[in-house]
Design a protein around this motif. Structure first.
Motif, PDB file in Angstrom:
ATOM      1  N   SER A   1       7.510  -2.492  -8.036  1.00 58.54           N
ATOM      2  CA  SER A   1       6.638  -1.593  -9.068  1.00 58.54           C
ATOM      3  C   SER A   1       7.303  -1.853 -10.544  1.00 58.54           C
ATOM      4  O   SER A   1       8.167  -2.208 -10.614  1.00 58.54           O
TER       5      SER A   1
ATOM      6  N   SER B   1       7.079  13.109  -7.041  1.00 63.26           N
ATOM      7  CA  SER B   1       6.858  11.595  -7.083  1.00 63.26           C
ATOM      8  C   SER B   1       7.950  10.852  -6.869  1.00 63.26           C
ATOM      9  O   SER B   1       8.972  11.189  -7.639  1.00 63.26           O
TER      10      SER B   1
ATOM     11  N   SER C   1       4.936   7.565  -7.491  1.00 70.98           N
ATOM     12  CA  SER C   1       3.645   7.645  -6.595  1.00 70.98           C
ATOM     13  C   SER C   1       3.987   8.737  -5.620  1.00 70.98           C
ATOM     14  O   SER C   1       4.992   9.291  -5.534  1.00 70.98           O
TER      15      SER C   1
ATOM     16  N   LYS D   1       3.929   9.836   0.393  1.00 74.42           N
ATOM     17  CA  LYS D   1       3.264   9.293   1.376  1.00 74.42           C
ATOM     18  C   LYS D   1       2.783   7.782   1.218  1.00 74.42           C
ATOM     19  O   LYS D   1       2.234   6.925   2.169  1.00 74.42           O
ATOM     20  N   ASN D   2       2.570   7.378   0.010  1.00 76.40           N
ATOM     21  CA  ASN D   2       2.036   6.051  -0.529  1.00 76.40           C
ATOM     22  C   ASN D   2       2.924   4.907   0.235  1.00 76.40           C
ATOM     23  O   ASN D   2       4.046   4.918   0.055  1.00 76.40           O
TER      24      ASN D   2
ATOM     25  N   HIS E   1       2.761   1.575  -0.225  1.00 73.04           N
ATOM     26  CA  HIS E   1       3.111   0.616  -0.917  1.00 73.04           C
ATOM     27  C   HIS E   1       4.434   1.179  -1.786  1.00 73.04           C
ATOM     28  O   HIS E   1       5.300   0.388  -2.039  1.00 73.04           O
ATOM     29  N   ALA E   2       4.842   2.249  -1.993  1.00 73.97           N
ATOM     30  CA  ALA E   2       5.903   2.803  -2.631  1.00 73.97           C
ATOM     31  C   ALA E   2       7.176   2.642  -1.555  1.00 73.97           C
ATOM     32  O   ALA E   2       8.164   2.433  -2.132  1.00 73.97           O
TER      33      ALA E   2
ATOM     34  N   TYR F   1       1.065   1.522   7.844  1.00 77.28           N
ATOM     35  CA  TYR F   1       0.157   2.667   8.284  1.00 77.28           C
ATOM     36  C   TYR F   1       0.101   3.238   9.445  1.00 77.28           C
ATOM     37  O   TYR F   1       0.654   2.596  10.326  1.00 77.28           O
TER      38      TYR F   1
END
Lengths: 311, 473, 329
Positions: free
Chosen positions: A4, A76, A80, A83-84, A86-87, B94
């Motif tokens: 990121s 955050s 982000s 739950k994100n 990608h993070a 996911y």
């Protein structure tokens, strides 16, 4: 690897009035585990969460990782929501107990977690070899994790937390179950990682650990932050001053004492600085290691995995 | 996809290393072995093979189903209980990937276990043929009747609605129906009467059935050309009936099999019979005698009262035409695939239940769900088969209570949900030597895997993503 | 000796309490009771055989649900304790391994017996509820005892309600409280039903139940206890998964014992041994004996009890032998 573009100024972790209330079956509030916590942790920092049992350290960590949802407030992580997915590419987590799959070997365990990050096969093999060497379990890499002692499982737990070369490492009681050498090694590792610009969040109630490595700490009690700040500043005794000089003969000491008494008006104290038990233990074991060779549980170099320090 | 496969491999490895797979294999071998040795059937090789296939496949399928449901319930719930899910949930995966990975892993376990089961059962059928006392004739019969895939064609159903309407009008004209009789109920009664009459052929009377063969047997089809080219290929017409017990005469009459249209190029075949026990007859019909349009008229002409008696036909399949069209092994493969689809669906149910509850409660809920589904399916089959059950409730004009309407709506909704999944019974076909078609297999994949597993996957992944872990301190 | 007895009682009580605090036992017991009582109420067209249907179904529910209760209680009480380390915590105290093992069986037996009491009471009442032809001075025709049925269903809901209230007000654990209240409730309905006849009129001191159901149910309870002993013995050396698989296999083989091995018994050694050693569940399923007014003679019950006790002792001895050498985590 996906990185990121969080700038140095932007905090890696930020919470704003973070609150978590556990409820009973009837939805009545049972415990307010985290109560309006404000945190801001920057890049390259080692941040310690301190507190007695049940003070909300683990709950805070679980919220930061998205395992629990906050009841109110904002959080955050790396810019982000926790739950994100990608993070999570850039996060490493070592839980309080290692929670590994008993039927896998250390190598398979690390390979499994490695595959969850889009890592190539050669990258995985390289990192696993380095990590196993780092945690000293290369010789046990084909035994099942279920047969391991708590300390050995902990080492694998630590290795899996670092497999993705994370930018944020969350360690929940990282030294529990480890021998003093392991403790020292983990602490050194944290310092190394921080020097690389990685952020470490450490939750512990072993104050010595925290004192040794943390830049800043927050002390929690009943879900609230009771004290926070830089460790040096918090611990500094401003009403005392200490001099340290090489070992002196008794005559010289008396001479200096008289001189000091004249200058400050009170009797100064004299003693020999003691080595702490941890350092003493490490010296003894290193000596024994030089003479007899490695122990059964852990063997290997104390090198930090190469990829963690060289990008 | 690699993440899903990674989780699948972990699940499979876990099942193998926890000795689950090993124990299951031992038990399946024991179970099938003991059954294979102890099943004797009616004493013939055909009977023995039919029962062997039916019992062993059903019992091992049932056992595998029970175990799949249980192990799938544990797959997520135990991981939550042992907190291993923490490490998985903080990685960039996911929840759908976790669900699918687990499901795929369980599917791999099932493929392994079911493949071994099917292999042992197949070996048992081979062994049955080697047993002492089995003659080459027995083996040939078994090859033709059980160890084969034959397409079954049943006669076209009569349009009872039309006929019932006609009879209703006639009865109204003659004044035999009271005015206050509800129309629907009367029609239903007439239809019941008509279908009963349809099964009876009195002496001196005749009855005709029309068989319409599937498209692939019609003119210009390659399959047909291949079949007709082979002189020995025959279709088998099987008829089942019993004589009326009132008369001492045997059933005497003629079966005439020929084209439906006035196609003079084909001579109808005639078989005369005289039988005084309930029986099943089989007539071999050369493939060349089947008309090119694929339509076949089968007529039974009962002899007069002096020589014959009233004949009552089987209500489910009075006559059936069987055409050998494939190998037993391929049929077995398709049965295996459909069984696998069923196990996959059970795995999906268990996995999703395990997200909500702890292992025992999840297992209980999943088993309860299956039992309810079986009950719903059973009653809907009973209701379809015997309209009398529903008739019993509808005396007089319809004044149904709200509770009844709600109950019926729930029941019919449950039927819509449950029945599509329950329609696949390949074992009954396989053990009777009937074709389990590729289209049925495809349908099983579509309904059980894509629709059912898909729905459970969506529900399970959503709940997993919303689930909070470790709510205790 | 006194200390050992006290340890035994303490551990057995703990096992029973621990088991009843798991929601699954409450769920199984509740479902069994509700199904038992609902069967005669929902049954249609049984040609005057409603009583038999209620009786047979009730006993079948007891057997099936009991199997789950027995197997799960046995597995969770030992295998899980070994795995989670609670067993080693207890055994680090001056507690004999044999006593620990036997107390587990006692605790599990207590749960099974409590479940069976609930189930058989429901079956007795369910048979009483079932539609029957009555010819009295007041009534001629088919009568269903709706009052008793209603009371039994209400008792289930009431026990849940009270347990819920106790949980809300006093933070009492819901599952075990509801389990206890369910037993009390079902027994209370049984006593109250003794004051009324099937028409719901006050007519005290006659239970109007078929006591001959009782020995059949006792036989089922014995079968459940045998299975629990087997499960416990297996779980001393195997993990939960393997224990459950073996229990299922034991049960299936025992059920088919006569068919699979019985006919070869005496001719070949292996089937004879299998037939002798496997518990033959058919001997414990005597529901058919109740047809046409029949009953199970007490002498049969006695010999079954002797068999059960001998079998359980044998299995427990094997279990103890294995548990003595089991490694604790």
């Amino acid at each position: 690897m996906q990185h990121s573009d969080t700038s140095d100024q932007q905090p890696i972790v930020k919470t704003d009035k973070l609150t978590k209330v556990f409820r009973d079956f009837w939805r009545r509030p049972k415990v307010r585990a985290v109560d309006e916590i404000d945190l801001e942790i920057g890049r390259g920092e080692i941040f310690g969460l301190l507190g007695p049992n049940g003070s909300g350290k683990s709950t805070t960590i679980k919220i930061l990782l998205g395992l629990l949802r906050p009841t109110s407030g904002n959080v955050s992580v790396m810019g982000s929501a926790p739950k994100n997915v990608h993070a999570k590419q850039l996060i490493g987590y070592l839980p309080e107990d290692s929670h590994l799959y008993n039927y896998l070997t250390p190598r398979e365990t690390l390979d499994f977690y490695g595959k969850l990050f889009d890592m190539t096969r050669s990258q995985r093999i390289e990192r696993i070899t380095q990590l196993l060497d780092m945690v000293g379990l290369t010789h046990a890499s084909s035994r099942r994790v279920g047969e391991f002692s708590k300390g050995m499982a902990r080492r694998i737990g630590l290795a899996q937390a670092l497999i993705n070369n994370p930018q944020l490492i969350v360690l929940d009681e990282p030294t529990s179950g480890l021998d003093p050498m392991g403790c020292r090694q983990v602490k050194d590792l944290m310092l190394t990682l921080a020097r690389q610009g990685k952020t470490v969040i450490l939750s512990s109630h072993l104050l010595a650990d925290v004192e040794d490595v943390c830049d800043r700490v927050a002390i929690l009690y009943n879900g609230k932050i009771r004290a926070t700040g830089k460790v040096n500043q918090l611990l500094e005794k401003r009403d005392n001053t200490r001099f340290t000089v090489p070992s002196l003969p008794p005559g010289k000491i008396n001479e200096i004492l008289t001189l000091l008494k004249d200058k400050i008006g009170t009797d100064p104290k004299v003693d020999h600085p003691a080595m702490n038990l941890e350092q003493f233990f490490l010296d003894v074991v290193q000596e024994a290691h030089r003479n007899t060779g490695s122990s059964v549980g852990k063997a290997g170099s104390d090198n930090v995995a190469y990829y963690l320090t060289h990008e | 996809m690699s993440k899903i496969l990674n989780i699948a491999r972990l699940t499979f490895r876990d099942a193998v290393r926890s000795k689950f797979v090993g124990f299951m294999i031992i038990i399946l071998i024991l179970l099938i072995g003991i059954l294979a040795v102890s099943i004797k059937g009616d004493g013939t090789l055909v009977g023995r093979l039919k029962i062997l296939l039916n019992y062993t496949l059903n019992i091992s399928g049932f056992f595998l189903g029970l175990m799949t449901l249980w192990i799938s319930c544990g797959s997520v719930s135990r991981e939550i209980e042992n907190k291993q899910i923490y490490l998985l949930a903080v990685k960039p995966v996911y929840s759908a990937q976790i669900w699918l990975g687990k499901w795929l892993g369980l599917l791999l376990v099932n493929i392994t276990l079911l493949a071994i089961t099917v292999f042992i059962i197949y070996a048992a059928t081979l062994w049955c043929k080697q047993v002492q006392g089995v003659t080459p004739d027995d083996i040939e019969r078994a090859q033709n009747e059980v160890l084969i895939a034959r397409r079954q064609t049943l006669p076209l159903a009569k349009d009872l609605d039309k006929e019932a309407g006609k009879r209703f009008d006639a009865l109204v004209k003659t004044g035999q129906i009271p005015d206050n009789m509800p129309y629907k109920k009367t029609i239903r009664e007439i239809k019941k009467q008509l279908s009963a009459e349809d099964l009876i052929v009195a002496p001196g009377k005749s009855k005709q059935w029309i068989l319409r063969l599937p498209h692939i047997y019609a003119k210009n089809s390659r399959l047909r050309e291949r079949k007709t080219g082979d002189k020995d290929t025959t279709a088998t017409l099987r008829v089942s009936f019993l004589p009326s017990f009132r008369s001492p005469n045997p059933v005497t009459g003629a079966w005439i099999i020929g084209p439906v249209t006035n196609d003079t190029s084909l001579e109808p075949l005639t078989f005369n019979i005289s039988e005084d026990h309930p029986s099943t007859h089989e007539f071999e019909i050369p493939f060349s005698a089947i008309p090119s349009d694929g339509s076949l008229a089968v007529t039974f002409e009962n002899a007069d009262r002096a020589a014959s008696t009233t004949v009552i036909f089987d209500s489910n399949k009075p006559i059936e035409l069987l055409i050998a069209e494939g190998k037993f092994e391929m049929n077995f493969l398709r049965t295996f695939l459909i069984m696998l689809c069923k196990l996959a669906a059970l795995g999906a149910i268990g996995l999703t239940a395990g997200i909500f509850f702890s292992l025992p409660v999840a297992t209980f809920s999943a088993y309860t769900l299956i039992v309810i589904a079986l009950i719903v399916n059973y009653f809907s089959a009973v209701a379809q088969h015997d309209t009398a059950v529903s008739l019993h409730h509808s005396h007089g004009p319809t004044n149904r209570s709200v509770a009844m309407i709600v109950g019926e709506s729930i029941a019919s909704a449950a039927e819509i949900v449950v029945n599509p999944a329950m329609q696949f019974r390949p074992i009954a076909f396989l053990s009777e030597g009937l074709t389990v078609s590729w289209s049925l297999t495809g349908k099983a994949v579509l309904i059980l895997i894509i629709i059912y597993c898909g729905t459970f996957c969506a529900a399970g992944s959503y709940c997993l993503s919303r689930r909070e872990f470790d709510l205790l301190l | 000796m006194r200390l050992q007895f006290r340890q035994f009682v303490t551990l057995a009580t703990l096992t029973a309490v621990e088991a009843t605090r798991q929601p699954i036992f409450l769920l199984l017991t509740t479902t069994c009771v509700l199904l038992t009582i609902l069967t005669p109420m929902l049954a249609l067209y049984n040609f005057g055989e409603d009583g038999r249907l209620a009786r047979d179904s009730g006993l079948a529910y007891q057997f099936v649900f009991g199997l789950f209760v027995a197997a799960y209680a046995a597995c969770s009480s030992l295998a899980r304790e070994i795995r989670s380390g609670t067993a080693s915590a207890v055994l680090s105290k001056p507690v004999n391994r044999d006593i620990f093992f036997l107390s587990k069986f006692a605790g599990v037996s207590f749960v099974i017996i409590a479940f069976s009491i609930c189930s058989v009471t429901a079956t007795l009442l369910s048979e009483r509820v079932a539609e029957r032809f009555m010819l009295t001075s007041k009534t001629v025709g088919y009568v269903t005892d709706w009052q008793t049925a209603g009371m039994l269903v209400a008792s289930v809901f009431l026990s849940y309600l009270i347990a819920g209230l106790l949980n809300y007000k006093l933070k009492q654990p819901f599952e075990s409280t509801a389990f206890g209240l369910l037993i009390v409730g079902v027994l209370a309905v049984f006593v109250i039903s003794g004051f009324f006849n099937q028409l719901g009129d006050f007519d005290p001191f006659d239970f109007r139940v078929q006591w001959r159901i009782l020995p059949v149910s006792i036989l089922i309870t014995m079968a459940l206890l045998i299975l629990a002993a087997i499960a416990l013995a297996l779980s001393s050396c195997l993990d939960t998964i393997s224990t459950v698989i073996f229990c299922v296999a034991f049960f299936a083989l025992g059920l088919l014992s006569d068919y699979l091995f019985g006919r070869y018994a005496g001719t070949f050694i292996a089937p004879t041994l299998a037939h002798m050693l496997l518990p033959n569940w058919q001997h414990f399923w005597m529901s058919d004996a109740l047809r046409r007014g029949g009953s199970v003679p007490w002498s049969y019950l006695l010999s079954a009890a002797v068999y059960t006790v001998a079998y359980i002792i044998g299995v427990l001895c094997l279990g103890i032998a294995s548990f003595r050498h089991a490694d604790m985590k």
